[in-house]
Scaffold this active site. Structure first.
Site, short mmCIF file in Angstrom:
data_model
loop_
_atom_site.label_atom_id
_atom_site.label_comp_id
_atom_site.label_asym_id
_atom_site.label_seq_id
_atom_site.Cartn_x
_atom_site.Cartn_y
_atom_site.Cartn_z
N GLU A 237 10.56 0.68 0.59
CA GLU A 237 10.46 1.28 1.93
C GLU A 237 9.21 2.15 1.98
O GLU A 237 8.99 2.95 1.08
CB GLU A 237 11.74 2.10 2.11
CG GLU A 237 11.78 3.03 3.26
CD GLU A 237 13.06 3.90 3.21
OE1 GLU A 237 14.12 3.42 2.73
OE2 GLU A 237 13.00 5.05 3.64
N HIS B 170 21.83 5.61 -2.30
CA HIS B 170 22.58 4.40 -1.95
C HIS B 170 23.67 4.07 -2.97
O HIS B 170 23.63 3.00 -3.58
CB HIS B 170 21.63 3.19 -1.87
CG HIS B 170 20.55 3.32 -0.84
ND1 HIS B 170 19.43 2.51 -0.84
CD2 HIS B 170 20.42 4.15 0.22
CE1 HIS B 170 18.66 2.83 0.19
NE2 HIS B 170 19.22 3.83 0.84
N ASN C 216 18.25 -1.53 2.12
CA ASN C 216 19.07 -0.36 2.50
C ASN C 216 20.45 -0.85 2.95
O ASN C 216 20.55 -1.84 3.66
CB ASN C 216 18.38 0.40 3.62
CG ASN C 216 16.90 0.59 3.36
OD1 ASN C 216 16.16 -0.38 3.20
ND2 ASN C 216 16.46 1.81 3.30
P1 FAE Z 1 29.76 7.36 3.93
O1 FAE Z 1 28.86 7.11 5.08
O2 FAE Z 1 29.22 8.12 2.77
O3 FAE Z 1 31.07 8.09 4.50
C1 FAE Z 1 32.08 8.59 3.67
C2 FAE Z 1 32.67 9.82 4.32
O4 FAE Z 1 33.88 10.18 3.63
C3 FAE Z 1 31.78 11.05 4.25
O5 FAE Z 1 31.64 11.61 5.55
C4 FAE Z 1 32.51 12.00 3.30
O6 FAE Z 1 32.31 13.37 3.59
C5 FAE Z 1 33.96 11.58 3.49
N1 FAE Z 1 34.83 11.87 2.34
C6 FAE Z 1 34.56 11.68 1.03
N2 FAE Z 1 35.62 12.01 0.26
C7 FAE Z 1 36.60 12.44 1.13
C8 FAE Z 1 37.92 12.92 0.95
N3 FAE Z 1 38.46 13.01 -0.26
N4 FAE Z 1 38.63 13.29 2.04
C9 FAE Z 1 38.07 13.19 3.30
N5 FAE Z 1 36.81 12.74 3.51
C10 FAE Z 1 36.09 12.36 2.45
O7 FAE Z 1 30.34 6.01 3.34
N6 FAE Z 1 21.16 3.50 4.24
C11 FAE Z 1 20.50 2.61 5.03
O8 FAE Z 1 20.98 1.48 5.22
N7 FAE Z 1 19.32 2.96 5.63
C12 FAE Z 1 18.73 4.17 5.44
O9 FAE Z 1 17.68 4.46 6.02
C13 FAE Z 1 19.39 5.10 4.58
N8 FAE Z 1 18.83 6.31 4.30
C14 FAE Z 1 19.56 7.24 3.56
C15 FAE Z 1 19.02 8.52 3.36
C16 FAE Z 1 19.79 9.48 2.70
C17 FAE Z 1 19.20 10.85 2.47
C18 FAE Z 1 21.09 9.18 2.24
C19 FAE Z 1 21.93 10.21 1.54
C20 FAE Z 1 21.61 7.90 2.42
C21 FAE Z 1 20.85 6.93 3.07
N9 FAE Z 1 21.36 5.65 3.28
C22 FAE Z 1 20.65 4.73 4.03
C23 FAE Z 1 22.66 5.24 2.71
C24 FAE Z 1 23.78 5.18 3.75
O10 FAE Z 1 23.82 6.36 4.52
C25 FAE Z 1 25.11 4.96 2.98
O11 FAE Z 1 25.00 3.73 2.29
C26 FAE Z 1 26.29 4.90 3.91
O12 FAE Z 1 26.45 6.11 4.63
C27 FAE Z 1 27.59 4.61 3.13
O13 FAE Z 1 28.59 4.32 4.07
P2 FAE Z 1 30.12 4.45 3.68
O14 FAE Z 1 30.92 4.07 4.86
O15 FAE Z 1 30.36 3.73 2.40
#
Ligand code: FAE
Length: 546
Positions: A402, A487, A525
């Site tokens: 990227e 990721h 991503n």
């Molecule tokens: P996620 O979005 O992490 O959601 C899980 C949720 O569960 C969170 O809100 C937690 O706070 C919550 N949680 C965890 N444990 C508990 C519990 N015990 N009880 C209640 N709540 C809980 O999961 N991906 C892209 O495709 N493009 C990008 O440009 C990109 N940039 C990124 C930049 C950064 C800085 C970061 C950190 C990540 C980036 N990602 C990107 C990755 C992407 O945001 C990530 O793969 C997804 O958010 C994961 O989705 P999930 O639904 O698995």
């Protein structure tokens, strides 16, 4: 079954009454006059969970997987309660903004830390980290022995903090990663559905060619192409019309004010504005922020007893609630879901989970680096925080890089990249009973494979351009940001820890629906793939299980 149905009807009646008193007549009336749908005659669940509630579906986490599950279940007529350990992120701070700026981290920026842990920790020899008040902030830098895993915390999960890059992988890569999933269905139906649901769109190429804020990307393209690498535009969830108005000075700046890591105040279409807004509009979805699930275990009368800690903004536990849910969707993200399941299996709360729990975890091969350009190749002091492009050397060198912004507000002459590589290493979560925590077996040295793959691009570009790597971004004289991932993927892998649709083996009614299903990488991503896979799985689950 009859027992649980009875419980259900009783508790939903209570829920409905609470809802109407709690939220006022307009929403209540709308809920009551909505269409009658299959699972219940009562339209709206309680606004927040109360101890003793019996509910049809509990979703743990409000990121991509959880949001898809909530919307589709609600549209199928099922009342859904979502619990989220992070904050709601719907109230401005004293500066009038909900989110802090990336260049000025404050109490809102980090999850329960007293000092920031910024991915880029130095600049021009100066350390960037600083003390902040301990608060349930938006970005968690979760430290394991060999790697720091960055994750979004709050309603919207990773969509709150990410760069919005919405990339559909090449079909052959997807097939290699998830061979048990029908790629025709994914590319014909679920990827398009996910992209539409997320509000994904491409930047206007004519505008991009002349916009000051994408000079850094045009420099990235020039260098990639001069070394013979394919340079590809990738879509994003940012509202491009809004960004154009930012550039024209017509609206408050967001992407052009360096907002990304600690949230985006205006133009990004986070899950709060897309899937979750639609889910809430059904009147069947409630979200309890600052609620952290700690235990899920089979309930005596059927379903699952779920223990939930209610947190204050200092991270303290103010109450512990016990609810019973007929079905529980684990959507706590790869790390959150894997940590919960690993502990619950090891401690006997969910004893029938299989031996694949906690396995197959990878970092999507993330590694970062910067290059120092010549003075005649400025990358621009104004840089949009939303990336638009990458260098695709996946087939030849195992890396997709990227072209990332470095929005410091000054001219840095630096090109910055987040590479996603075909790192073959996979780690495992395990329960350390003595320490009372889940550990991850990732080793820092495993990143060397990723560095080598990233070098397949950047050594060549440096040789061609007569340039060098930056050594001032990740600590003294370090070239590679190899200590982290944005990721996390895997830990409850599809068709291994679960069946081919995310049903956990051993405990009917438990599902995984987030990045934990994907075995360690996506070649690009990941959030579009997480969303599309969730769309596929929930459709099957609704049709067959509910
Ligand atoms: P996620 O979005 O992490 O959601 C899980 C949720 O569960 C969170 O809100 C937690 O706070 C919550 N949680 C965890 N444990 C508990 C519990 N015990 N009880 C209640 N709540 C809980 O999961 N991906 C892209 O495709 N493009 C990008 O440009 C990109 N940039 C990124 C930049 C950064 C800085 C970061 C950190 C990540 C980036 N990602 C990107 C990755 C992407 O945001 C990530 O793969 C997804 O958010 C994961 O989705 P999930 O639904 O698995």
């Amino acid at each position: 079954m009859s027992d649980s149905t009875l419980h259900n009807e009783r508790s939903q009646g209570v829920s409905r009454r609470r809802f109407i008193t709690g939220t006022g007549s307009i929403v209540g009336a709308a809920a009551l006059t909505g269409p009658l749908l299959p699972t219940t005659a009562h339209a709206a669940p309680a606004p927040v969970l109360a101890s003793g509630d019996r509910i049809p579906v509990l979703v743990i986490g409000t990121g991509y997987g959880g949001s898809v599950a909530a919307l589709r279940l609600a549209r199928a007529g099922v009342d859904v309660h979502m619990v989220e350990m992070g904050m709601a992120w719907d109230t401005p701070g004293t500066d009038g903004n909900i989110f802090a700026n990336t260049t000025r981290p404050d109490y809102r920026s980090f999850w329960l830390r007293t000092r920031t842990k910024q991915p880029i920790c130095q600049f021009l020899g100066y350390p960037l980290d600083k003390d902040v008040p301990c608060y349930t902030g938006i970005l968690d830098a979760e430290e394991f022995a060999g790697i720091t895993v960055y994750q979004g915390r709050g309603v919207g999960g990773g969509s709150l903090v990410n760069g919005g890059m919405a990339v559909t992988p090449r079909r052959e890569n997807f097939q290699a990663i998830l061979p048990s999933v029908n790629a025709d269905e994914m590319y014909g139906l679920y990827y398009p559905r996910a992209n539409a649901g997320l509000g994904v769109s491409a930047v206007d190429p004519t505008w991009w060619e002349s916009a000051d804020c994408y000079q850094y990307a045009r420099v990235g393209r020039k260098h990639a192409q001069r070394s013979g690498f394919p340079f590809v535009f990738v879509p994003n969830v940012y509202d491009w019309d809004y960004m154009k108005q930012e550039a024209a000075g017509a609206v408050p700046k967001s992407a052009l004010a360096a907002e990304v890591l600690y949230g985006n105040n205006h133009g990004k279409k986070t899950l709060q504005k897309t899937y979750l807004a639609q889910a809430r509009a059904t009147g069947r979805v409630t979200i309890s922020p600052l609620h952290k699930v700690t235990t899920v275990t089979p309930a005596a009368g059927g379903g699952y007893t779920v223990l939930i800690d209610q947190l204050d903004t200092g991270g303290g536990v103010t109450a512990t609630k016990s609810v019973t849910a007929d079905r529980v969707f684990f959507a706590a993200g790869s790390v959150g879901t894997s940590k919960l399941l690993t502990r619950l299996k090891a401690t006997g709360a969910l004893p029938l989970l299989n031996g694949e729990i906690g396995k197959g975890w990878g970092d999507n091969g993330n590694v970062m680096c910067g290059r120092a350009n010549h003075m005649w190749d400025p990358t621009g002091k104004l840089q949009s925080s939303m990336p638009t492009a990458g260098i695709d050397n996946w087939a030849a060198g195992g890396a997709f890089a990227e072209v990332a912004p470095l929005p410091t507000g000054i001219e840095t002459y630096a090109s910055f990249y987040l590479s996603i590589t075909k790192n073959p290493n996979r780690a495992e979560f395990s329960w350390n009973a003595a320490a009372g925590r889940v550990e991850l077996s990732w080793q820092t040295a495993w990143k060397q494979a990723s560095i080598d793959m990233a070098k397949s691009i950047f050594d060549k570009i440096n040789a061609k351009e007569g340039t060098i790597y930056r050594t001032d971004l990740f600590g003294a004289y370090r070239i590679w940001g190899d200590h982290l991932t944005y990721h996390p993927l895997g830990g409850a892998v599809l068709n291994r820890a679960t069946d081919n649709y995310g049903r956990l083996h051993g405990h009917p009614g438990l599902y995984v629906i987030d990045g934990a299903l994907i075995p360690g990488n996506t070649s690009v991503n990941p959030f579009v793939t997480i969303t599309a896979l969730a769309e596929r799985n929930i459709e099957q689950i609704i049709a067959a299980d509910l």
